[in-house]
Write an enzyme that holds these catalytic residues in place. Structure first.
Site, PDB file in Angstrom:
ATOM      1  CB  THR A  97      -9.777  14.595  12.706  1.00 49.94           C
ATOM      2  OG1 THR A  97      -8.681  15.516  12.647  1.00 49.94           O
ATOM      3  CG2 THR A  97     -10.793  15.056  13.734  1.00 49.94           C
ATOM      4  CB  SER A 131      -3.730  17.777  18.697  1.00 48.40           C
ATOM      5  OG  SER A 131      -3.988  17.934  17.315  1.00 48.40           O
ATOM      6  CB  THR A 132      -6.194  14.463  15.268  1.00 41.61           C
ATOM      7  OG1 THR A 132      -7.485  14.206  15.818  1.00 41.61           O
ATOM      8  CG2 THR A 132      -5.941  13.512  14.104  1.00 41.61           C
ATOM      9  CB  THR A 178      26.437 -10.974 -18.479  1.00 39.93           C
ATOM     10  OG1 THR A 178      27.154 -11.386 -19.645  1.00 39.93           O
ATOM     11  CG2 THR A 178      27.286 -11.271 -17.240  1.00 39.93           C
ATOM     12  CB  SER A 309      -2.250 -26.132 -16.772  1.00 44.05           C
ATOM     13  OG  SER A 309      -3.083 -25.953 -17.898  1.00 44.05           O
ATOM     14  CB  SER A 310      -7.747 -25.386 -15.893  1.00 46.17           C
ATOM     15  OG  SER A 310      -7.648 -24.500 -17.001  1.00 46.17           O
TER      16      SER A 310
END
Length: 466
Positions: A97, A131-132, A178, A309-310
């Site tokens: 609404t 209507s909503t 598998t 990677s840092s």
């Protein structure tokens, strides 16, 4: 500031604001998130108001002056102007609404601003015959339908890319696995073709579920009975709305059913969740098959997209499959939200469509973007390490499975154990022990023999072996 009143009391509203007291109530009541109601939902509500004004004028229940003012206001809003007046939160109580009233108020005030001689009321005029409970779910479905082509296009591109990969690598032999253990050989052509078939099914599912979103309850008003809507409105509103939007919306055969039940949202969410599950499995496979480059599977070469990677120089991570995994996790969570919200509906209305639509629209958009980056930055550029795959097949003891019809299960098992213990290839053991002729061994352990066994050939070879 101007003072506006509703059934609760009075509030001060900024003088230059196009929204009104109902919108402000929502902002005050639902401080859950800074995220606003999705722009496509608000745009769709505006389209409904525009179509309704035209139809109500034709029905004689709305004056031509008011209809022209409402339509002029809607046209301005559909151009993207005054969008900063749509301020209701994405998560809200009231079954939507607040979103509907936000649009009603903005349209009414803008209509009066554009045509000062015409007084337009947000409920009596802009929301007339509505209507909503029918406009909000219809607007949500319209928004989903507007985003759907992008998702279908992105998914179609993945399907076609996988088909191309299956043709390119149809003879690239590899060890099958598998439960993460070595299994009989296959080819990457078949592997990619299996993925192609998987996502082709997803494409069909999403497209079919998306078509059902075109079934709407507009014209049903409060609970689907159509109270306060004229016969002309009910007959013409979708005709006019389709003329304006080209969305091909259709009226539900039972408006009461369509107003209270949200199974079509659940169906569409389930189709997207299935796609997400399949994308996550595919991404898992890509990450595993490309693992390495020295101590992993190393069968696939994924395109390097950024430093990984840092602290570790030169490290490259599979960032594209990783981000797709995360989108999949999100979509699966959204599906749970939609499921819970749909089952929580009561009697003639489900009050939880705002959270459903928020979840569905986010899933739809994020899946589209994830598919796009997956195709453009990963799948199209990946390659198969043919030599490594062939070497793994050549040294795989499990290829001895092809010997079971000739030597029996127990003898074959003993050969596999010996091959693993002595690190010898199965063909070498067969040659040394003279269990089968060299010609038969060559046929059995050829790429075609390992990956494309034909029953009639097996019968012939069995006869030769005897």
């Amino acid at each position: 500031m101007r003072i506006e009143a509703d059934c609760i009391g009075k509030l001060a509203v900024p003088d230059d604001a196009l929204y009104g007291i109902h919108t402000l109530r929502a902002v005050h009541n639902f401080p859950i998130t800074t995220e606003l109601m999705h722009p496509l939902i608000m745009q769709s509500l505006v389209q409904i108001k525009k179509a309704a004004a035209s139809v109500n004028a034709a029905a004689g229940t709305l004056s031509n002056d008011k209809a022209h003012a409402i339509i002029a206001a809607c046209n301005q809003l559909l151009l993207g102007r005054y969008a900063d007046n749509f301020i209701v939160p994405a998560i809200q109580g009231g079954a939507g609404t607040s979103a509907n009233m936000n649009v009603n108020e903005v349209v009414a005030n803008l209509a009066h601003r554009l045509m000062p001689a015409v007084a337009v009321h947000p409920n009596d005029d802009v929301n007339q015959s509505q209507s909503t409970n029918d406009t909000f779910p219809t607007a949500g479905k319209m928004a989903l339908c507007m985003q759907l082509p992008g998702l279908l296009t992105a998914l179609s591109r993945l399907v076609q890319t996988l088909l191309v990969k299956s043709q390119r690598y149809q003879d690239a032999i590899k060890v099958g696995r598998t439960q993460l253990e070595d299994a009989v050989p296959t080819t990457y052509g078949r592997t990619f073709h299996a993925y192609y078939q998987l996502f082709k099914r997803d494409l069909t599912r999403v497209r079919q579920a998306g078509e059902h979103l075109r079934i709407v309850n507009l014209g049903g008003t409060a609970i689907g009975t159509g109270i306060n809507a004229t016969h002309t409105y009910q007959q013409q509103i979708l005709v006019k709305l389709n003329q304006n939007t080209d969305l091909d919306l259709v009226a539900a055969p039972d408006l009461i059913d369509a107003t209270q039940n949200c199974d079509l949202f659940v169906e569409f969410s389930a189709a997207m969740k299935t796609l997400a599950v399949d994308l996550s499995k595919f991404s898992n496979d890509l990450r595993l098959l490309a693992s390495g480059p020295q101590a992993g599977f190393g069968e696939l070469n994924l395109p390097a997209q950024q430093a990984g990677s840092s602290i570790m120089p030169g490290k490259i991570n599979p960032v594209i499959p990783e981000v797709v995994n995360q989108v999949a996790f999100e979509v699966i969570g959204h599906d749970t939200t939609v499921t819970m919200a749909a089952e929580a509906g009561q009697l003639e209305l489900n009050a939880f469509e705002p959270i459903m639509l928020r979840a569905l629209l986010a899933s739809e958009q994020h899946l589209q973007q994830a598919l796009t980056t997956l195709v453009d930055h990963c799948v199209r550029q990946l390659t198969v390490n043919r030599q490594r795959c062939a070497d793994q097949v050549a040294h795989s003891a499990i290829t001895a499975t092809v010997l079971a019809p000739y030597l029996g299960y127990e003898t074959t098992t003993a050969l596999i154990k010996e091959a693993l213990t002595t690190n010898q290839a199965i063909p070498e053991l067969l040659h040394r022990r003279r269990l089968l002729s060299d010609d038969l061994v060559e046929q059995l352990f050829s790429p075609a023999g390992l990956t494309q066994p034909r029953p009639e050939v097996i019968e012939q070879l069995r006869a030769v072996a005897k």
